[in-house]
Scaffold this motif. Structure first.
Motif, PDB file in Angstrom:
ATOM      1  N   ASN A 115      -5.264   1.399   5.050  1.00 51.90           N
ATOM      2  CA  ASN A 115      -3.951   1.952   4.652  1.00 51.90           C
ATOM      3  C   ASN A 115      -3.710   1.941   3.156  1.00 51.90           C
ATOM      4  OD1 ASN A 115      -2.967   2.788   7.050  1.00 51.90           O
ATOM      5  ND2 ASN A 115      -1.574   1.079   7.397  1.00 51.90           N
ATOM      6  N   ARG A 116      -4.773   2.022   2.358  1.00 52.39           N
ATOM      7  CA  ARG A 116      -4.625   1.980   0.908  1.00 52.39           C
ATOM      8  C   ARG A 116      -3.642   3.020   0.391  1.00 52.39           C
ATOM      9  NH1 ARG A 116      -5.510  -1.846  -2.897  1.00 52.39           N
ATOM     10  NH2 ARG A 116      -7.571  -2.772  -2.673  1.00 52.39           N
ATOM     11  N   ARG A 117      -3.610   4.188   1.038  1.00 52.98           N
ATOM     12  CA  ARG A 117      -2.772   5.265   0.515  1.00 52.98           C
ATOM     13  C   ARG A 117      -1.359   5.233   1.079  1.00 52.98           C
ATOM     14  NH1 ARG A 117      -5.050  10.151   2.450  1.00 52.98           N
ATOM     15  NH2 ARG A 117      -5.871   8.802   4.083  1.00 52.98           N
ATOM     16  N   LYS A 118      -1.054   4.241   1.909  1.00 56.95           N
ATOM     17  CA  LYS A 118       0.229   4.308   2.621  1.00 56.95           C
ATOM     18  C   LYS A 118       1.273   3.317   2.125  1.00 56.95           C
ATOM     19  CE  LYS A 118      -2.257   5.917   6.572  1.00 56.95           C
ATOM     20  NZ  LYS A 118      -2.837   5.483   7.824  1.00 56.95           N
ATOM     21  N   GLY A 119       1.034   2.666   1.035  1.00 57.90           N
ATOM     22  CA  GLY A 119       2.060   1.742   0.550  1.00 57.90           C
ATOM     23  C   GLY A 119       1.694   0.301   0.817  1.00 57.90           C
ATOM     24  N   PRO A 120       1.868  -0.549  -0.184  1.00 62.34           N
ATOM     25  CA  PRO A 120       1.413  -1.940  -0.105  1.00 62.34           C
ATOM     26  C   PRO A 120       2.056  -2.749   1.023  1.00 62.34           C
ATOM     27  CG  PRO A 120       2.539  -1.487  -2.205  1.00 62.34           C
ATOM     28  CD  PRO A 120       2.395  -0.197  -1.511  1.00 62.34           C
ATOM     29  N   ALA A 121       3.222  -2.317   1.518  1.00 59.72           N
ATOM     30  CA  ALA A 121       3.847  -3.090   2.602  1.00 59.72           C
ATOM     31  C   ALA A 121       3.005  -3.012   3.871  1.00 59.72           C
ATOM     32  CB  ALA A 121       5.256  -2.578   2.885  1.00 59.72           C
ATOM     33  N   VAL A 122       2.201  -1.967   4.004  1.00 58.13           N
ATOM     34  CA  VAL A 122       1.434  -1.810   5.243  1.00 58.13           C
ATOM     35  C   VAL A 122      -0.074  -1.837   4.991  1.00 58.13           C
ATOM     36  CG1 VAL A 122       3.254  -0.630   6.506  1.00 58.13           C
ATOM     37  CG2 VAL A 122       1.672   0.718   5.141  1.00 58.13           C
ATOM     38  N   LEU A 474       9.367  -4.040   5.047  1.00 60.75           N
ATOM     39  CA  LEU A 474       9.239  -3.908   3.599  1.00 60.75           C
ATOM     40  C   LEU A 474       9.354  -5.251   2.888  1.00 60.75           C
ATOM     41  CD1 LEU A 474      11.273  -0.656   2.942  1.00 60.75           C
ATOM     42  CD2 LEU A 474       8.850  -0.946   3.398  1.00 60.75           C
ATOM     43  N   ILE A 587       8.255  -1.180  -6.577  1.00 58.37           N
ATOM     44  CA  ILE A 587       8.262  -0.071  -5.615  1.00 58.37           C
ATOM     45  C   ILE A 587       9.368  -0.267  -4.579  1.00 58.37           C
ATOM     46  CG2 ILE A 587       6.958   1.045  -3.756  1.00 58.37           C
ATOM     47  CD1 ILE A 587       4.413   0.393  -5.267  1.00 58.37           C
ATOM     48  N   TYR A 588       9.517  -1.492  -4.115  1.00 58.25           N
ATOM     49  CA  TYR A 588      10.427  -1.727  -2.990  1.00 58.25           C
ATOM     50  C   TYR A 588      11.794  -2.258  -3.411  1.00 58.25           C
ATOM     51  CZ  TYR A 588       6.289  -0.956  -0.179  1.00 58.25           C
ATOM     52  OH  TYR A 588       5.191  -0.396   0.396  1.00 58.25           O
TER      53      TYR A 588
END
Lengths: 692, 494
Positions: A115-122, A474, A587-588
């Motif tokens: 999930n590298r491209r999907k946001g660090p939360a996931v 998140l 980001i969050y």
């Protein structure tokens, strides 16, 4: 994902080697061979090892009982750790100084973050693990843990005594009876028996009891538990066949390389033991209509599939994939089992057909045309205990000081087992010390989500973690697990090392400081645009922008920002991890503000404790329907928050419960305010009259 | 609805253990971190010169200043005359008495403001809309003021005991209200939107949890994106439409029902003092639901004439019967009309056994509907004869022809409506409408946010938020529902 090492005729040889001698190994060489311990952990799988270690680290004399020492740390299903959601759990286990993350950093052969491209939360930290290395490293760790004794032996029964009057439960566990009739006493007992309770292995139409030859300890234990009144259910799972590496034609398959650099699982490691270029690749192939054909033509030879026992919806056998989603190509990952292993694990090909048909099926698949099957896949059916019968501390409602962790609670996966193991081990130890239990809320971690889901909702399929289960996804990120849990583990439990605590505290305060500095730097958007031309900052905004807002842009990282505004930012890029974590916080940031409000609301609900000894079935003065009473009686929620999550408990019921709790609290407060408190404590009835 | 209620319940439940410091001056924008500020029409629905609109929460002061801008807050607890205007458009709304109650010395313990405005629906709706446009304010859920009062220790434990019953009753009232709002086209729309959104969210979640390991193609995400885009357009269009002004449906819903030819239409015409419905001796004359706003004993009501309930008529009439039944579900008060001279007829018996028995006795859960049983055509009964129906539940005799019994009926209606309208939860359809609009707007904002977000975890969060807003109207939206869609639509797992 079960502690059965292998099965059927293929392993009969190794099973006949009966072990009669009781061997004892201790990390604490000075410890005498005792028959009394603080904590006994039954089972040496992923839950058992993770439970034994923190119990010992907390200072409890701990005994780990396992069938065989050489199976400690065995990865009995997939040769990998982590993944989406599961990687989150591992980070949290590590934040509490658990073992699996550190061991994985020493034993992996292919590290890759999903999930590298999907946001660090996931992001999903994941690695292919060398089975042999993992086992070796885990055994080294376990056998060298001070205060932890390891003993081989099969547990036949529990020793039960009178319950402690100040706690609920109909009896108390005070030790175990081993297969040879000997007894070992302990203050608390953690049960991590995996699929051993009435385990059955199934290949085609053949079924074998899963206990090892000559001993059937888990049947005795299963009977004891059932006699005590535990509600038992049955689940099934399966594992794919293993294929000889040299018989596969990798050249025509899709190759997947590991990450470079590798991201370690543990917060205390900066790198993993192996360089990316020395790691092993994985390969991808797919099923095809011929596979479907073989499955469909032979359903009559497949008793595992016909059974009504619930299997996982998300880790399905190839049979259920074909049945539910026909005419599709399903992925098969070919994963290495280790550096010097000749085996390949075909992830996605879990199957219970008769062995010769499995081989036939494998050979239809691209790249596997000449594949040699070394060991067939098989299904497992086993008992689990309805997890609504345990408290969030993982202690059972029925038997005091008895804790359950791992697959026995209906979960699947190494990581889910490890997460429960840590919590059970900690609480077994705290219970001995008469300290309050250590509970992680679902607002604090995936471990909390896991245990709250299990204890309030139960499960009727093997429970696996997904990020979609976490409503505060998140906030509960892999990057910040240490900020969420390490200090609690250190202060409340004592299971975290000084070094880890100091590192986590430094990181947490640096992050807080960094965020407030980033908030304090404000320029107009046009000035930012000049400073960082790479960023797509729109200059029509009249309001000044904070550095934290600029850091949100995809093209901007701390390094770029520190080049633009060296003072005071350059000190924050000295530590790479700190710089990366600041970026994630940015980001969050805006959403986290609102999420914190919601979290606070949930936490306030959870602060409203329900008395543990409430007898919901006979409780007077509270108007509750019988249905609601039964549900509350079975799950025994500890807080108003948990009660509200039980399906079928209505808002009106909650209000009534609340009124009850508030009245009780008021009474309690009145008692505490009176002089000579101790004399009055038991006299609440008289007190009520006085109050009225 | 459950989720919303639940939050309120627990919010109420937390009690005064950690009293929140109230912003005493309430000046400027609400303090970050405090709870939402709620507003509602607090006066009943009776015909009155003055309607009272109340706010509670930290942004109350801000709201008061926004509507009366640019003046300062009035002195605490004393009435002042102010010109109210819409904070965005500046459009004048009304000259009103305003009061300012800084917490904790207020009804709820929070900062409160009261607007005593002129009682017309246009003014009330205008002020409610104006309040809704103030940042930090949202329409109150039913009973929320009471719960807040409880939460701040303004209610005693004895008063709290009534709360459970209240919540039960309100759940029921809300259900009826929701049915009313959701019956018909808007309902279909909302449920359709919720379904689309659940699916889009499930697909995004699946893409996050399984996209990398499994067979999920990029197209899953693209499909979800286009669904969200369509939803955004649909919601946007609907909201623009809604702002232009839905027809006001203020007042209690009184539904006249009964077997064919009992004289329902005659009664409607009599009560509304105008020929709303065509009356004829032929059974099945009324085929559609006819509505007329009336004043009954001083209370505003929406009177609905419905088709006579019977089986086996033609398709048009059957549709009328279906609509009649639907309308009955949503009624605040049922006026059940029977022909006094035809009590033994099958259609009368059937009607008595079903509608009347059900409403009158109340279902086991206690969800009884109010019902007045009227025996019409009393002029056809032999004068001075015995009671034609000793076994019937309480009823009134009436002759629409002669007008005999009308006074008694009006008196009974007044009593019933006083009960209905006195219950603050059934009163404000205005507020329900405002609430819907609030959540639909919230949903739309979240969807727009989704479209602008690159980080998929953040994007999914926006969809979760959007689904949460719709769930406040339609219910549902839990994790299991999402997982069910995931496992139904995808073959995931290894």
């Amino acid at each position: 994902m079960f502690s059965l090492r292998s099965c059927g005729p293929w392993v009969a040889a190794s099973l006949t080697k009966k072990r009669l001698t009781l061997a004892r190994f201790s990390g604490d060489s000075a410890a005498p061979l005792a028959t009394k311990f603080d904590v006994i952990v039954i089972g040496g799988g992923h839950a058992g090892t993770e439970a034994a270690a923190p119990a010992a680290r907390c200072g409890s004399r701990t005994l780990l009982l396992t069938h065989r020492v050489d199976t400690i740390g065995q990865m009995s299903c997939n040769p990998s750790f982590g993944g989406i959601g599961k990687g989150h759990l591992m980070r949290e286990v590590d934040a509490l100084d658990g073992l699996c993350s550190r061991i994985c950093d020493q034993s992996g052969v292919h590290y890759k973050v999903l999930n590298r491209r999907k946001g660090p939360a996931v992001w999903g930290l994941r690695a292919q693990i060398d089975r042999k290395l993992y086992k070796q490293n885990m055994q080294k760790e376990i056998l060298n843990t001070p205060l932890l004794t390891v003993q081989e032996g099969a547990v036949e029964d529990l020793i039960l005594t009178e319950p402690e009057p100040e706690h609920t439960g109909k009896c108390r566990v005070s030790g175990v009876v081993l297969a040879d009739g000997s007894t070992v006493h302990a203050e608390s007992v953690v049960l991590t028996t995996g699929t051993f309770l009435r385990g059955m292995i199934i290949i085609g139409l053949e079924m074998h009891p899963a206990g090892r030859l000559g001993d059937q300890p888990s049947i005795g234990l299963a009977q004891t538990l059932e006699k005590l009144g535990f509600v038992v259910g049955r689940l099934k799972t399966g594992t794919p066949p293993r294929i000889a590496k040299e018989s596969i034609n990798f050249n025509i398959l899709n190759k997947q390389m590991p990450d470079n650099p590798s991201i370690p699982f543990s917060f205390i490691n900066e790198t993993v033991w192996i360089k990316p270029e020395d790691q092993l690749p994985c390969y991808l192939t797919h099923t095809n209509p011929k596979v479907d054909e073989i499955v469909l033509e032979n359903l009559h030879l497949n008793s595992h599939i016909k059974e009504t026992t619930r299997g996982p919806r998300y880790c399905p056998s190839i049979e259920s994939k074909v049945l539910r989603f026909p005419n599709r190509l399903h992925q098969v990952w070919l994963e290495p089992e280790g550096m010097d292993s000749d085996l390949i694990y075909p992830q996605g090909l879990s199957v219970t057909l008769p062995a010769e048909l499995q081989e036939k099926m494998i050979m239809c698949i691209k790249g596997l045309e000449k594949a040699k099957m070394i060991q067939p896949g098989y299904g497992v059916q086993y008992d689990y205990l309805d997890p609504r019968q345990i408290a969030p501390s993982l202690e059972t409602h029925l038997v005091q000081r008895l804790f359950f962790a791992g697959q026995i609670n209906g979960t699947t996966g190494y990581e889910e087992a490890a997460a429960q193991g840590v919590i059970a081990g900690i609480n077994a130890s705290l219970r001995v010390k008469r300290k309050p239990p250590f509970v992680i809320s679902r607002t604090e971690g995936y471990i909390g989500v896991l245990i709250d889901d299990l204890t309030t909702l139960g499960t009727n399929e093997p429970y696996r973690m997904f990020t979609s289960r976490a409503e505060f996804r998140l906030s509960l990120r892999p990057d910040n697990a240490d900020s969420r849990l390490t200090s609690r583990g250190y202060k409340e439990v004592g299971c975290v090392s000084q070094q880890r605590y100091e590192r986590a505290s430094w990181m947490k305060s640096s992050l807080e400081e960094g965020i407030s500095v980033l908030k304090s730097i404000e320029f107009s958007s046009s000035k930012w645009k000049k400073l960082i031309p790479q960023a797509s900052i729109s200059i029509d905004k009249s309001l000044p922008l904070r550095a934290l807002d600029v850091l949100k842009y995809e093209e901007v990282d701390m390094k770029l920002l520190a080049t633009a505004v060296p003072e005071p930012l350059k000190k924050y890029i000295k530590c790479k991890e700190l710089a990366e974590r600041l970026k994630i916080e940015a980001i969050y940031e805006s959403v986290l503000f609102y999420q914190q409000q919601q979290i606070k609301e949930v936490q306030q609900d959870e602060a409203l404790q329900l008395p543990k000894d409430l007898d919901y079935l006979t409780l007077r003065d509270v108007s509750l329907s019988y249905e609601v009473r039964e549900k509350l009686h079975f799950s025994r929620p500890e807080t108003i928050g948990a009660a509200g999550r039980i399906p079928g408990v209505t808002p009106a019921a909650i209000i009534n419960l609340l009124r009850f709790v508030k009245t009780t609290q008021q009474r309690q407060a009145a008692v505490n305010n009176l002089p000579n408190t101790h004399q009055c404590l038991c006299d609440t009835d008289g007190l009520e009259e006085r109050q009225l | 609805m459950w989720r919303g209620l639940w939050t309120l319940v627990t919010r109420a439940a937390r009690g005064p253990r950690s009293p929140r410091p109230c912003t005493r001056q309430g000046s400027g924008v609400p303090a970050a971190g405090a709870g939402a500020t709620i507003f509602a029409l607090s006066s009943g629905q009776g015909r009155c010169g003055i309607a009272v609109i109340r706010t509670s929460g930290p942004a109350s002061g801000h709201a008061l200043r926004s509507l009366t801008a640019p003046r300062d807050l009035p002195p605490a607890r004393s009435a002042c005359l102010r010109l109210l205007s819409h904070p965005r458009s500046g459009e004048p709304l009304d000259r009103a008495l305003v009061l300012w109650f800084p917490g904790p010395q207020s009804f709820t313990g929070e900062d409160c403001a009261e607007f005593h405005v002129h009682g017309g629906p246009a003014v009330v709706s205008g002020v409610l809309q104006a309040l809704g446009s103030v940042p930090g304010l949202r329409p109150a859920e039913a009973g929320e003021f009471t719960r807040r009062a409880f939460a701040h220790g303004k209610l005693s434990l004895t008063e709290v005991e009534g709360l459970a019953d209240l919540i039960h009753a309100e759940t029921e009232a809300q259900r009826r209200q929701a049915l009313r709002q959701l019956g018909g086209e808007l309902g279909h729309l909302c449920h359709g939107w919720a379904k689309t959104l659940t699916k889009a969210l499930a697909h995004v979640e699946a893409y996050i949890d399984f996209g990398e390991d499994d067979n999920l193609e990029e197209s899953v995400l693209e499909r979800a994106n286009s669904e969200v885009r369509e939803l955004e357009l649909a919601l946007g269009a609907h909201l623009r439409d809604a702002r232009r002004g839905q027809r006001l449906r203020s007042g209690a819903h009184v539904v006249v029902a009964g077997p064919p030819n009992a004289g329902k239409s005659s009664l409607v015409n009599l009560l509304s003092r105008k020929p709303v419905s065509i009356v004829s001796p032929e059974p099945g004359t009324t085929r559609d639901v006819l509505e007329t706003p009336v004043d009954l004993g001083g209370f505003p009501a929406l009177l609905s004439d419905t088709a006579g309930l019977r089986e086996g008529a033609g398709p048009v009439e059957q549709e009328g019967v279906r609509r009649a039944r639907e309308r009955l579900e949503q009624a605040d008060l049922i006026l059940a009309v029977l022909d006094a001279s035809e009590l033994a007829s099958p259609s009368s018996r059937n009607f008595l056994d079903t509608i009347v028995a059900l409403a009158g006795a109340g279902s086991p859960s206690g969800n009884s509907q109010r019902l007045l049983l009227v025996l019409n055509k009393s002029d056809l009964l032999p004068p001075g004869g015995p009671d034609p129906s000793p076994n019937l539940p309480p009823h009134l005799l009436l002759s629409c022809l002669t007008g005999e019994g009308l006074d008694g009926l009006l008196e009974a209606l007044r009593k019933e409506l006083a009960e209905v309208c006195g219950d603050p939860s059934t009163g404000p359809p205005l507020l329900t409408r405002a609430r819907h609009q609030h959540h639909l707007q919230g949903c739309l904002d979240a969807l727009r946010h989704y479209a602008q977000t690159r980080d998929l975890a953040l994007a999914a969060e926006a969809l979760r938020l959007a689904r949460g807003h719709l769930a406040r109207i339609t219910g549902g939206g839990g994790t299991e529902e999402i997982l069910d869609v995931i496992f139904r639509d995808f073959c995931v797992g290894k």
